[in-house]
Enzyme design. Structure first.
Site, PDB file in Angstrom:
ATOM      1  N   PRO A   1      19.170  -2.342  45.176  1.00  0.00           N
ATOM      2  CG  PRO A   1      17.768  -4.116  46.294  1.00  0.00           C
ATOM      3  CD  PRO A   1      18.557  -3.517  44.811  1.00  0.00           C
TER       4      PRO A   1
ATOM      5  CD  GLN B   1      19.157 -15.416  44.191  1.00  0.00           C
ATOM      6  OE1 GLN B   1      18.491 -14.880  43.507  1.00  0.00           O
ATOM      7  NE2 GLN B   1      19.950 -16.067  45.108  1.00  0.00           N
ATOM      8  CG  PHE B   2      18.409 -12.085  38.359  1.00  0.00           C
ATOM      9  CD1 PHE B   2      18.983 -12.678  37.385  1.00  0.00           C
ATOM     10  CD2 PHE B   2      18.883 -13.072  39.773  1.00  0.00           C
ATOM     11  CE1 PHE B   2      18.179 -14.334  36.986  1.00  0.00           C
ATOM     12  CE2 PHE B   2      17.936 -14.677  39.129  1.00  0.00           C
ATOM     13  CZ  PHE B   2      18.243 -15.092  38.158  1.00  0.00           C
TER      14      PHE B   2
ATOM     15  CG  LEU C   1      16.399 -11.864  49.212  1.00  0.00           C
ATOM     16  CD1 LEU C   1      15.194 -12.484  49.694  1.00  0.00           C
ATOM     17  CD2 LEU C   1      16.501 -10.523  49.008  1.00  0.00           C
TER      18      LEU C   1
ATOM     19  CD  GLU D   1      20.096 -11.751  48.439  1.00  0.00           C
ATOM     20  OE1 GLU D   1      19.919 -12.611  47.172  1.00  0.00           O
ATOM     21  OE2 GLU D   1      19.856 -10.901  48.563  1.00  0.00           O
TER      22      GLU D   1
ATOM     23  CD  GLU E   1      19.630  -8.412  46.530  1.00  0.00           C
ATOM     24  OE1 GLU E   1      19.125  -7.194  47.942  1.00  0.00           O
ATOM     25  OE2 GLU E   1      19.394  -8.754  46.018  1.00  0.00           O
TER      26      GLU E   1
ATOM     27  CG  HIS F   1      14.858 -12.197  36.141  1.00  0.00           C
ATOM     28  ND1 HIS F   1      14.037 -11.421  37.364  1.00  0.00           N
ATOM     29  CD2 HIS F   1      15.241 -12.857  38.103  1.00  0.00           C
ATOM     30  CE1 HIS F   1      13.598 -11.973  38.460  1.00  0.00           C
ATOM     31  NE2 HIS F   1      14.677 -13.049  39.178  1.00  0.00           N
TER      32      HIS F   1
END
Ligand SMILES: Cc1ncc(C[n+]2csc(CCOP(=O)(O)OP(=O)(O)O)c2C)c(N)n1
Lengths: 364, 326
Positions: free
Chosen positions: B90, B83-84, B59, B30, B61, B130
């Protein structure tokens, strides 16, 4: 209006007011009183001003990461206004307008973005779920709440939001599929603000529209001008009426635009042209609604200015209430995991407090 | 030739290095392509290598990891970005059900030379999801390697090795120190061994094992206790799984004491595993109970409570003293 008249495969978009604030679809125009109209306008101002204030506090180092909602006010305020107090809202993370309409106190919203868990502690009578950061995971909760309404024979409905990016993950499919199968009284609003961070809508899916995904689940889907507060209200109201009649879920794709950055950590100039942003500014949902109200003689300059001051005061005084006064207490980090705190957490809390008090660090 | 760069730049350099050498290396995720990643780790890749080798995905995962499996089976070497770490779940089904099992399931017929990169860890005053360090969940999965660098030098060398490794690797990048400091590192190609820990600092009095962003905090604590004439040996795990047990055990045999410092929750953790290894392999050398200093067994607090969570250098120093004075 009838959903059947707006086949998403034909890219027919439901509209009531054009970008100049002119009513182009009088048949579907809702019958609002002047007070209602001014309340909606005031909420839009509150939302916009809140965003602007948060962004400036963030730049001053007084606030943390923030996801503004600028440009999407009509989508959220119009849709949420179609609910009754007993209905549910299941938000993603960018639903300021919907929160304000459905009774989430400003203080909660500030606390949340200020980095304090109490922001998500909604008042008892506010049926709004906390922010859900993992994209689209919340859609299934919305379906589940709706399924429970069916089982409990309750007549309230659920309104949930996701973004255009949020339509790509498995959760989206699963939530809508369940909702279709179990006829959940759930309204799914996709806020198609054209971007998922840097990824444009066209790279998110090869589907021509997002609304057409509804067809695969056997439920109605409709594209709505998301910057038209009347169209958003009417489409959501119709979906809510259907849901209350036991006819199940609806998918609404609100076509809108994120005028600001994704969050304060994002620099949109890296992935989109200024000209595009400028073009969308001409379709600003607040400007459009304001023009309508002015032309109708409902909104006067004096009232507008008075309101702007009023919402600004409301925002600054709420922020003053929490700034510097909302640090988390150590106990709170431990207290809310289970109904009763297990011994291991009690022990870790005690050890840590002992350390802070300069006692022996027993953390073994 | 060397260059002075931070950890994100080191990751970027490793990716460029491998993409230049091997056109089977494909990088996606992403916001990875045009934007160059939300942390800018993949910046310039699309410009240099084209949209076919570095691109944005929808988007999802699960599909990012799931398609990487297919790509790896079909002869490519995908290096995907989540991304994190907080959004890796997922993809958890793909990781635990397929990524880690394909070699064993097919008795070596299908293998997965792929890397899953994800920033992880707390300390950046971020929103929910995060900040967590859930490396233990992944280290628990047989068939998956978990690697965590603690410096720009390690990030580059370990990522190059990870991309060349024949097995799937979860490569976790401690985002708290992405830009915290720069290091003079080789501009060219070098590998660092996967599965080997590094003795960061030799010492006699106590062994301290750590990884990721905590290594720097341990080093600060070590400076503090040096004033009390305590000289710890500091081990940076570098690879979480499979773990380099030998380096840890040999060190404990020398020092007789061990402290594990991690920001992940204390229970059921990587630290717990290390204590167990030490008990099995060096029990009779121990002069004090093996000790973990860790995050609480709580959800990582939002920013207004964050300062309490990650063990501070002061707390590490206090714990070192206690163990040494046991
Ligand atoms: C599962 C998951 N993956 C990644 C992220 C990181 N992330 C936060 S917002 C975002 C983009 C969301 O785009 P969209 O759904 O279109 O909503 P918008 O931000 O435009 O409102 C991403 C990738 C996340 N929060 N959750």
């Amino acid at each position: 209006m009838k959903f059947e008249d707006y086949n998403p495969l034909e890219e027919k978009v439901f509209k009531i007011m054009d970008k100049k604030g002119k009513i182009i679809n009088t048949d579907d125009m809702p019958n609002f009183t002047n007070d209602q109209l001014l309340y909606l306008y005031r909420t839009m101002l509150l939302s916009r001003t809140m965003d602007e204030k948060q962004l400036s506090y963030q730049r001053q180092g007084r606030m943390l990461t923030y996801a503004p909602n600028i440009g999407q006010e009509a989508t959220q305020i119009g849709s949420a206004y179609a609910l009754e107090k007993e209905d549910w809202i299941v938000p993603s993370f960018r639903e300021l307008g919907a929160w304000l309409i459905h009774g989430v106190p400003l203080k909660n919203i500030f606390l949340y973005w200020y980095g304090n868990e109490w922001g998500s502690h909604m008042p008892e009578d506010v049926k709004v779920l906390p922010v859900s950061v993992p994209i689209s995971t919340q859609l299934q909760h919305a379906t589940g709440i709706g399924m429970a309404n069916n089982i409990k024979k309750e007549n309230n409905v659920v309104l949930t939001y996701t973004g255009d990016g949020g339509t790509s993950g498995g959760e989206f499919h699963e939530a809508l599929n369940f909702a279709g199968v179990f006829k959940a009284p759930t309204i799914f609003v996709i806020q198609n603000n054209q971007y998922a961070i840097s990824v444009p809508r066209i790279e998110q899916t090869a589907s021509k529209t997002l609304a057409q995904k509804a067809i695969a689940y056997g439920i109605p889907g409709i594209q709505v001008d998301g910057n038209d507060i009347f169209a958003m209200y009417v489409a959501t109201k119709e979906a809510a009426d259907r849901a209350r009649r036991g006819e199940g879920p609806t998918l609404i794709e609100a076509i809108t635009y994120r005028l600001a950055a994704h969050t304060t950590s994002d620099d949109p100039t890296k992935y989109r042209e200024d000209a595009e942003v400028e073009e969308w500014k001409t379709r600003d949902p607040i400007l459009r609604f304001k023009t309508y109200l002015e032309n109708k003689g409902i909104l006067t300059k004096e009232w507008d200015e008075k309101m702007k001051k009023e919402v600004e005061n409301e925002i600054t005084s709420t922020f003053e209430e929490i700034e510097g006064k909302a640090d988390t207490k150590i106990e709170e980090i431990f207290m809310y995991h289970y109904e009763t705190m297990p011994p291991i957490l009690e022990e870790q809390l005690k050890e840590y407090k002992d350390f802070l008090e300069g006692g022996k660090n027993n953390d073994k | 030739m060397t260059n002075k760069i931070n950890m994100v730049q080191a990751v970027n350099q490793a990716l460029i290095n491998e993409m230049e050498l091997d056109d089977r290396v494909i990088v996606y995720g992403e916001d990875v392509g045009l934007e160059g990643g939300v942390f800018r780790a993949t910046v310039d890749l699309q410009q240099k290598f084209g949209k076919e080798r570095s691109f944005d995905t929808p988007l999802a995962e699960s599909a990012i990891v799931g398609t990487a499996i297919g790509m790896a089976i079909n002869g490519l070497k995908p290096v995907v970005e989540l991304q994190f770490m907080g959004f890796s779940y997922p993809a958890f089904n793909q990781i635990i059900s397929h990524v880690s099992r394909m070699r064993n399931r097919s008795r070596g017929r299908f293998t997965l030379p792929m890397v899953i990169r994800a920033p992880y860890g707390g300390g950046i005053r971020a929103l929910e999801h995060h900040s967590e360090s859930t490396e233990a969940i992944y280290a628990h999965i047989p068939g998956l390697k978990v690697v965590i660098p603690s410096t720009p030098y390690d990030a580059k060398g370990l990522l190059i090795s990870a991309i060349r490794d024949p097995d799937p690797i979860l490569f976790l990048e401690p985002k708290r120190i992405y830009r915290a400091f720069k290091q003079e590192i080789p501009a060219g190609d070098y590998e660092l061994p996967i599965g080997k820990a590094k003795i960061v600092q030799e010492g006699e009095d106590i062994t301290i094992v750590s990884w990721g962003a905590m290594v720097r905090d341990v080093q600060k604590a070590v400076e503090m206790v040096a004033k009390e004439n305590i000289y710890p040996e500091v081990i940076d795990l570098r690879t979480i799984s499979p773990m380099d047990r030998e380096t840890i055990v040999e060190s404990v045999k020398k020092t007789g004491r061990i402290l594990i410092v991690q920001e992940a929750p204390k229970s059921f953790s990587v630290g717990s595993e290390i204590v167990s290894i030490v008990n099995e392999k060096a029990f009779l050398y121990l002069e004090a109970p093996p000790t973990k200093l860790a995050g609480f067994d709580t959800i990582f607090p939002l920013p207004r409570g964050e300062q309490y969570y990650i063990p501070s250098p002061e707390r590490i120093a206090a714990t070192i003293q206690e163990i040494v004075n046991y």
